[in-house]
Write a protein that holds these residues in place. Structure first.
Motif: not given
Length: 371
Positions: A120-139
């Motif tokens: 999870a990435v907190a931000s100044g954009a009034r949002a939290i980015a919850v990130c998971s891996f996409d193996p198809e695009n390798n990002w």
């Protein structure tokens, strides 16, 4: 056991995180670079520098099982670093992987989930980015937690079930969200926070009693209790050491110990013994504050002679080991489910290892945190 003190930088350390066996530590020294230090037996030596960001790194977390490092920065980006072998030289290098955060303000804080399949990435954009891996695009791709956040998110912490996420914000709130991602998570068992947990479900919202930004949040080891601290109490970082104990620190330059239960919480002492000056020339004063007479003498000298004696005067030394704000406290060593050592890093460039059993009496009254 006396605290172990290491000076890693001449500039403030904004964040630090250790690898699994504590032989390496990654730190951010108020720059766009993350530095990895390796323990050489008697000191920390620089081993690698991570250089993908172009603005100061705000937060670092090192996943112990997968050995991946995630960094977040004011440049609105995050990178996941994996140690791989260079095909040309055969040497081990840290290779970054792109993270699609989809935020338009600085990233402020980052933490891996317990299973290390999300962060999870907190931000100044009034949002939290919850990130998971996409193996198809390798990002790494993100889903955003937004409602009802109304200001900068300053800190995040994961529940042991890998689904719930706590957040502290500048709108004076601590919140608990569901960060459930169908493609990644198994259905979580019911808990005190609820049973039906689709993504972005608000499971709890708490207002800071004394007002002020909520700089730090943390779940207890069981996940049943949430602690948070604000700048009114001069606390900006905290960690649980057991279900009944918390270490918190901040602008007072020393780590405080709190204990309690459902009946209430109170500060019981500090890990830094401020009753004895840290050098022979240090004079008594309020821990974490300049001695008033020393401060007056400094400004009087500047007024009468047109020069400052701050750099040369030993009277400006604090009675605490840290000589500036503690920016981060992390668990370091655990025995039988109880954290026996913690580490702190600070704006003085120091990294300190503390024994959580070595508690000294408080020299001044301290405001409590919220649990």
């Amino acid at each position: 056991m006396a605290p172990e003190v290491f000076t890693l930088s001449q500039t403030p350390i904004t964040a630090h995180s250790f690898n699994a066996d504590r032989s390496q530590v990654a730190v951010s020294c108020s720059s766009h670079e993350a530095k990895i230090f390796c323990w050489s037996g008697s000191e920390w030596t620089l081993n690698a520098t991570l250089t993908e960001h172009d603005k100061p790194i705000t937060s670092i977390d090192w996943a112990p099982a997968s050995n991946r490092i995630v960094t977040a920065s004011q440049d609105r980006n995050a990178y996941v670093w994996q140690e791989t072998q260079d095909p040309e030289t055969g040497a081990l290098i840290w290779k970054p992987t792109l993270v699609l955060l989809r935020i338009n303000r600085a990233a402020t804080h980052v933490r891996w989930s317990p299973k290390e399949d999300k962060f999870a990435v907190a931000s100044g954009a009034r949002a939290i980015a919850v990130c998971s891996f996409d193996p198809e695009n390798n990002w790494w791709v993100s889903k955003l937690l937004k409602k009802p956040i109304r200001s900068t998110v300053l800190s995040v912490d994961w529940h042991p079930n890998n689904v719930l996420l706590a957040a502290g914000t500048a709108d004076m709130k601590a919140r608990v969200f569901s960060a459930y991602i169908k493609e990644v998570d198994a259905k979580p068992a019911p808990s005190v926070w609820g049973s039906k947990l689709p993504f972005n479900t608000l499971c709890g919202e708490y207002t800071s009693p004394a007002g002020g930004w909520v700089h730090a949040v943390a779940f207890s080891p069981s996940g049943d209790v949430l602690a948070f601290a604000n700048d009114v109490a001069s606390l900006v970082t905290l960690t649980w050491t057991s279900e009944q104990s918390i270490v918190a620190a901040g602008h007072d330059c020393q780590p405080y110990v709190f204990t309690g239960s459902e009946g209430g919480w109170e500060p019981i002492g500090t890990l830094d013994d401020t009753s004895v000056p840290k050098s022979a020339s240090a004079r008594p004063g309020v821990p974490g504050k300049l001695n008033k007479s020393a401060a007056f003498a400094t400004f009087q000298s500047a007024d009468s002679r047109g020069q400052s004696s701050i750099a040369a005067s030993s009277d400006t030394k604090l009675l605490t080991i840290h000589q500036n704000t503690i920016t981060s406290v992390r668990p370091y060593e655990e025995q039988g489910g109880v954290v026996t050592k913690v580490t702190t890093s600070g704006a003085d460039g120091r990294l300190i290892i503390w024994d959580t059993n070595e508690i000294s009496a408080l020299a001044t009254k301290l405001a409590t945190l919220s649990v």
